[in-house]
Design a protein around this motif. Sequence first.
Motif, mmCIF file in Angstrom:
data_model
loop_
_atom_site.group_PDB
_atom_site.id
_atom_site.type_symbol
_atom_site.label_atom_id
_atom_site.label_comp_id
_atom_site.label_asym_id
_atom_site.label_seq_id
_atom_site.Cartn_x
_atom_site.Cartn_y
_atom_site.Cartn_z
ATOM 1 N N HIS A 130 0.723 -1.324 0.030
ATOM 2 C CA HIS A 130 0.031 0.031 -0.009
ATOM 3 C C HIS A 130 0.717 1.197 0.072
ATOM 4 C CE1 HIS A 130 -4.114 -1.820 0.307
ATOM 5 N NE2 HIS A 130 -3.271 -2.818 1.008
ATOM 6 N N CYS A 131 1.962 1.152 0.416
ATOM 7 C CA CYS A 131 2.980 2.356 0.214
ATOM 8 C C CYS A 131 3.368 2.387 -1.041
ATOM 9 C CB CYS A 131 4.379 2.016 1.010
ATOM 10 S SG CYS A 131 5.535 3.222 0.822
ATOM 11 N N TRP A 133 1.295 1.882 -3.603
ATOM 12 C CA TRP A 133 0.005 2.505 -4.207
ATOM 13 C C TRP A 133 0.338 4.266 -3.835
ATOM 14 C CZ3 TRP A 133 -3.446 6.165 -2.082
ATOM 15 C CH2 TRP A 133 -4.435 6.263 -2.906
ATOM 16 N N GLY A 134 0.878 4.435 -2.787
ATOM 17 C CA GLY A 134 1.003 5.949 -2.384
ATOM 18 C C GLY A 134 1.936 6.397 -3.555
ATOM 19 N N ILE A 135 3.019 5.700 -3.808
ATOM 20 C CA ILE A 135 4.145 6.048 -4.846
ATOM 21 C C ILE A 135 3.303 6.464 -6.145
ATOM 22 C CG2 ILE A 135 6.129 5.614 -6.158
ATOM 23 C CD1 ILE A 135 6.843 4.100 -3.703
ATOM 24 N N THR A 138 1.192 9.614 -6.090
ATOM 25 C CA THR A 138 2.047 10.853 -6.155
ATOM 26 C C THR A 138 2.484 11.055 -7.254
ATOM 27 O OG1 THR A 138 2.638 10.264 -3.802
ATOM 28 C CG2 THR A 138 4.038 11.958 -5.025
ATOM 29 N N THR A 258 1.858 7.527 3.683
ATOM 30 C CA THR A 258 2.807 6.662 2.713
ATOM 31 C C THR A 258 4.036 6.462 3.441
ATOM 32 O OG1 THR A 258 1.980 7.683 0.735
ATOM 33 C CG2 THR A 258 4.147 6.994 0.593
ATOM 34 N N ARG A 261 3.328 3.738 6.132
ATOM 35 C CA ARG A 261 3.128 2.208 5.772
ATOM 36 C C ARG A 261 4.655 1.576 5.444
ATOM 37 N NH1 ARG A 261 -2.383 3.299 2.390
ATOM 38 N NH2 ARG A 261 -3.787 3.012 4.041
ATOM 39 N N ALA A 312 -2.046 4.894 8.629
ATOM 40 C CA ALA A 312 -1.131 4.125 7.963
ATOM 41 C C ALA A 312 -1.127 2.422 8.064
ATOM 42 C CB ALA A 312 0.418 4.664 8.303
#
Length: 394
Positions: A130-131, A133-135, A138, A258, A261, A312
């Motif tokens: 899921h981190c 996904w945040g990338i 962004t 982000t 996580r 997170a």
Amino acid sequence: MLTALLIIIYISFISLGLPDSLLGSAWPVMQLDLAVPLSSAGAISMFISGATIISSLLSGKLIRRFGTGKLTLISVTMTAFALLGFCIFPSFWIICLFSIPLGLGAGAVDAGLNNFVALHYKSRHMSWLHCFWGIGATLGPNIMSFFISRTNAWNAWRSGYFTVSMVQFFLAAILLFTLPIWKQFETKDVEIIPEETSENKENPIKIPGVKFALASFFFYCAVESTTGLWGSTYLVNYKGLSTDIAARWTSLFFMGITVGRLICGFITMKLSNRCLIRIGQIISILGITSLVLPLPNIFSMFGLLLIGLGCAPIFPCMIQDTPYRFGKAASQSIIGFQMAFAYMGSTFMPLILGLIASKFSVIMFPVLIFIYVLIMIISSETINRFLAKRDEAI
């Protein structure tokens, strides 16, 4: 092979995050090019959300029919063609039509990959997933900004959508060549399914605790989406900050999610998912408290960061715990339902604050997200009581 597959899944989640943030960053120029009202973005968003919810609910049946690898390939290909349709066709209503396969692809791959990681990998990998996904989320606005800033043409946004579409096609090619690797692990998963042939397998909602799990996901996403949408407005209208400073402070919320996580991936080696969920809920309440108390504005910045850090671990840990909570055989169907309720929470709950703010004041923002967190805690702890009774019986 398991490591190689994990890398592909990480790349897939970056790819999943890329389109999610494109519409918001492109809409100011899209709206001019398409010659539609500013509010028309809501129609596109609702088409995407509705299709995503439907595919999430059907993901269990689809994965049993096609397998995770093949369904991921189909979903990514649908997403690629949908994004290509966005940049080729000039009509607003045709774009709305292409929003349907975009949402269908996103919901199916999201639910499928979450369940695959929950079954085959450690909890830390779910947090890092899921981190990633945040990338992707962004990178999306940055790709769009790159093209829009280099030309004054209204249709520059089409180049942004075309680029992300090509990324999706490239990922689809990778998935096509790696299908044999997926099949090795899916064969093992099929061996699990016959263990549960009861009514619960066909009706996962009847499994004790599932309804409370759905409520947990619904209100978690209500917290996340409401904070992301209304945090800046609260800082401007109630705390008196300028719009640019409020926007920068609100970005701390997303940074908290982000980075949190990424860190939680390491913490899961020492603490259980249940413990991390509780810690995240407590940290979120501390962040909300920082927004409410009559403290200097700098505490509002830390408050948003704390809410992000608190959010997170909650979502990935709840996903990772699904096979343990409700059984491996039922986990795919249940994760599909959980993702559907998560999308419903993200789609509809921020509207409540919008209605309240229009009638009264945005001052209710921290009060409302506190209520959402409280309901999430009650639901989560109710599941823990079900599990304690089950473990005692065993």
